[in-house]
Design a protein around this motif. Sequence first.
Motif, PDB file in Angstrom:
ATOM      1  N   GLY A   1       0.824  -1.212   0.000  1.00 27.61           N
ATOM      2  CA  GLY A   1       0.000   0.000   0.000  1.00 27.61           C
ATOM      3  C   GLY A   1       0.855   1.259   0.000  1.00 27.61           C
ATOM      4  N   HIS A   2       1.947   1.230   0.774  1.00 27.13           N
ATOM      5  CA  HIS A   2       2.855   2.382   0.803  1.00 27.13           C
ATOM      6  C   HIS A   2       3.502   2.585  -0.560  1.00 27.13           C
ATOM      7  CE1 HIS A   2       5.592   5.371   2.376  1.00 27.13           C
ATOM      8  NE2 HIS A   2       6.600   4.694   1.863  1.00 27.13           N
ATOM      9  N   PHE A   3       3.860   1.506  -1.234  1.00 29.80           N
ATOM     10  CA  PHE A   3       4.491   1.606  -2.550  1.00 29.80           C
ATOM     11  C   PHE A   3       3.518   2.199  -3.571  1.00 29.80           C
ATOM     12  CE2 PHE A   3       5.334  -0.217  -6.767  1.00 29.80           C
ATOM     13  CZ  PHE A   3       6.630   0.244  -6.980  1.00 29.80           C
ATOM     14  N   PHE A   4       2.366   1.561  -3.746  1.00 25.88           N
ATOM     15  CA  PHE A   4       1.401   2.045  -4.742  1.00 25.88           C
ATOM     16  C   PHE A   4       0.832   3.413  -4.349  1.00 25.88           C
ATOM     17  CE2 PHE A   4       0.646  -2.545  -6.121  1.00 25.88           C
ATOM     18  CZ  PHE A   4       1.256  -2.387  -7.350  1.00 25.88           C
ATOM     19  N   GLY A   5       0.456   3.564  -3.088  1.00 29.55           N
ATOM     20  CA  GLY A   5      -0.083   4.844  -2.627  1.00 29.55           C
ATOM     21  C   GLY A   5       0.953   5.951  -2.685  1.00 29.55           C
ATOM     22  N   GLY A   6       2.202   5.608  -2.392  1.00 28.18           N
ATOM     23  CA  GLY A   6       3.275   6.598  -2.451  1.00 28.18           C
ATOM     24  C   GLY A   6       3.506   7.118  -3.855  1.00 28.18           C
ATOM     25  N   ILE A   7       3.443   6.236  -4.829  1.00 27.04           N
ATOM     26  CA  ILE A   7       3.605   6.670  -6.224  1.00 27.04           C
ATOM     27  C   ILE A   7       2.463   7.598  -6.615  1.00 27.04           C
ATOM     28  CG2 ILE A   7       3.614   5.905  -8.637  1.00 27.04           C
ATOM     29  CD1 ILE A   7       5.047   3.348  -7.650  1.00 27.04           C
ATOM     30  N   LEU A   8       1.263   7.244  -6.220  1.00 22.74           N
ATOM     31  CA  LEU A   8       0.098   8.080  -6.516  1.00 22.74           C
ATOM     32  C   LEU A   8       0.234   9.448  -5.851  1.00 22.74           C
ATOM     33  CD1 LEU A   8      -2.560   7.943  -8.046  1.00 22.74           C
ATOM     34  CD2 LEU A   8      -3.625   7.073  -5.983  1.00 22.74           C
ATOM     35  N   ARG A   9       0.649   9.470  -4.595  1.00 23.44           N
ATOM     36  CA  ARG A   9       0.860  10.743  -3.891  1.00 23.44           C
ATOM     37  C   ARG A   9       1.977  11.561  -4.532  1.00 23.44           C
ATOM     38  NH1 ARG A   9       2.909  10.592   1.374  1.00 23.44           N
ATOM     39  NH2 ARG A   9       2.481  12.820   1.473  1.00 23.44           N
ATOM     40  N   LEU A  10       3.041  10.894  -4.952  1.00 17.31           N
ATOM     41  CA  LEU A  10       4.166  11.585  -5.578  1.00 17.31           C
ATOM     42  C   LEU A  10       3.694  12.374  -6.796  1.00 17.31           C
ATOM     43  CD1 LEU A  10       7.351  11.747  -5.441  1.00 17.31           C
ATOM     44  CD2 LEU A  10       7.342   9.867  -7.076  1.00 17.31           C
ATOM     45  N   ALA A  11       2.948  11.719  -7.670  1.00 16.89           N
ATOM     46  CA  ALA A  11       2.440  12.394  -8.867  1.00 16.89           C
ATOM     47  C   ALA A  11       1.443  13.493  -8.506  1.00 16.89           C
ATOM     48  CB  ALA A  11       1.791  11.382  -9.810  1.00 16.89           C
ATOM     49  N   ALA A  12       0.561  13.201  -7.568  1.00 23.15           N
ATOM     50  CA  ALA A  12      -0.459  14.188  -7.187  1.00 23.15           C
ATOM     51  C   ALA A  12       0.167  15.425  -6.559  1.00 23.15           C
ATOM     52  CB  ALA A  12      -1.467  13.556  -6.234  1.00 23.15           C
ATOM     53  N   HIS A  13       1.122  15.235  -5.677  1.00 18.85           N
ATOM     54  CA  HIS A  13       1.761  16.384  -5.033  1.00 18.85           C
ATOM     55  C   HIS A  13       2.569  17.200  -6.024  1.00 18.85           C
ATOM     56  CE1 HIS A  13       1.172  15.666  -0.552  1.00 18.85           C
ATOM     57  NE2 HIS A  13       0.423  14.762  -1.168  1.00 18.85           N
ATOM     58  N   ASP A  14       3.021  16.551  -7.102  1.00 20.58           N
ATOM     59  CA  ASP A  14       3.761  17.263  -8.140  1.00 20.58           C
ATOM     60  C   ASP A  14       2.839  18.175  -8.950  1.00 20.58           C
ATOM     61  OD1 ASP A  14       5.888  18.016  -9.842  1.00 20.58           O
ATOM     62  OD2 ASP A  14       5.451  16.378 -11.214  1.00 20.58           O
ATOM     63  N   PHE A  15       1.647  17.736  -9.273  1.00 20.36           N
ATOM     64  CA  PHE A  15       0.787  18.555 -10.139  1.00 20.36           C
ATOM     65  C   PHE A  15      -0.216  19.427  -9.398  1.00 20.36           C
ATOM     66  CE2 PHE A  15      -1.716  14.493 -10.461  1.00 20.36           C
ATOM     67  CZ  PHE A  15      -2.904  14.937  -9.937  1.00 20.36           C
ATOM     68  N   MET A  16      -0.261  19.338  -8.065  1.00 22.91           N
ATOM     69  CA  MET A  16      -1.242  20.115  -7.303  1.00 22.91           C
ATOM     70  C   MET A  16      -1.054  21.620  -7.391  1.00 22.91           C
ATOM     71  SD  MET A  16      -1.936  18.108  -3.828  1.00 22.91           S
ATOM     72  CE  MET A  16      -3.025  16.720  -3.742  1.00 22.91           C
ATOM     73  N   ASP A  17       0.106  22.083  -7.838  1.00 26.10           N
ATOM     74  CA  ASP A  17       0.324  23.531  -7.922  1.00 26.10           C
ATOM     75  C   ASP A  17      -0.155  24.117  -9.255  1.00 26.10           C
ATOM     76  OD1 ASP A  17       2.307  22.521  -9.562  1.00 26.10           O
ATOM     77  OD2 ASP A  17       3.917  23.718  -8.701  1.00 26.10           O
ATOM     78  N   PHE A  18      -0.882  23.326 -10.049  1.00 23.37           N
ATOM     79  CA  PHE A  18      -1.388  23.816 -11.329  1.00 23.37           C
ATOM     80  C   PHE A  18      -2.345  24.980 -11.111  1.00 23.37           C
ATOM     81  CE2 PHE A  18      -4.647  23.851 -14.677  1.00 23.37           C
ATOM     82  CZ  PHE A  18      -3.836  24.089 -15.776  1.00 23.37           C
TER      83      PHE A  18
END
Length: 133
Positions: A33-50
Amino acid sequence: IQGSTCMTTQVYQSISDRVAELGNAITNAGDKGHFFGGILRLAAHDFMDFDRNANDGSTGGSDGCLDFDDSENAGLRDIWCDNGCSFKDLYDQVYSNLGISIADYWVAGANAAVRATSVGNSLDLPFRSVGAV
């Protein structure tokens, strides 16, 4: 993003398959869960400043750049580190050599995480490379 190339369907599918393999090889449910969820969070936190209405002409969004010391990004360094992080190791060993941007890789990886954890691997999100026309 300077130096990046368009991602082909074959490369996108390869990322999806390889990320699913990495995650599914993890036997501990919490670690998986940490692996898959972490990847999802990584991408989301990257694009949240749009911000499409940014006054300075910069809209932000997926750029492959995060402040890992920001408390909101806690735990993401476990996914994207220089020693022993399988998701980053895969990028360094395979996809960086193909000219795939970190931002595109993170989004493709997040889509792979969503697909790999959906019922029957049935949820496949659309993707368009930063360099795509």
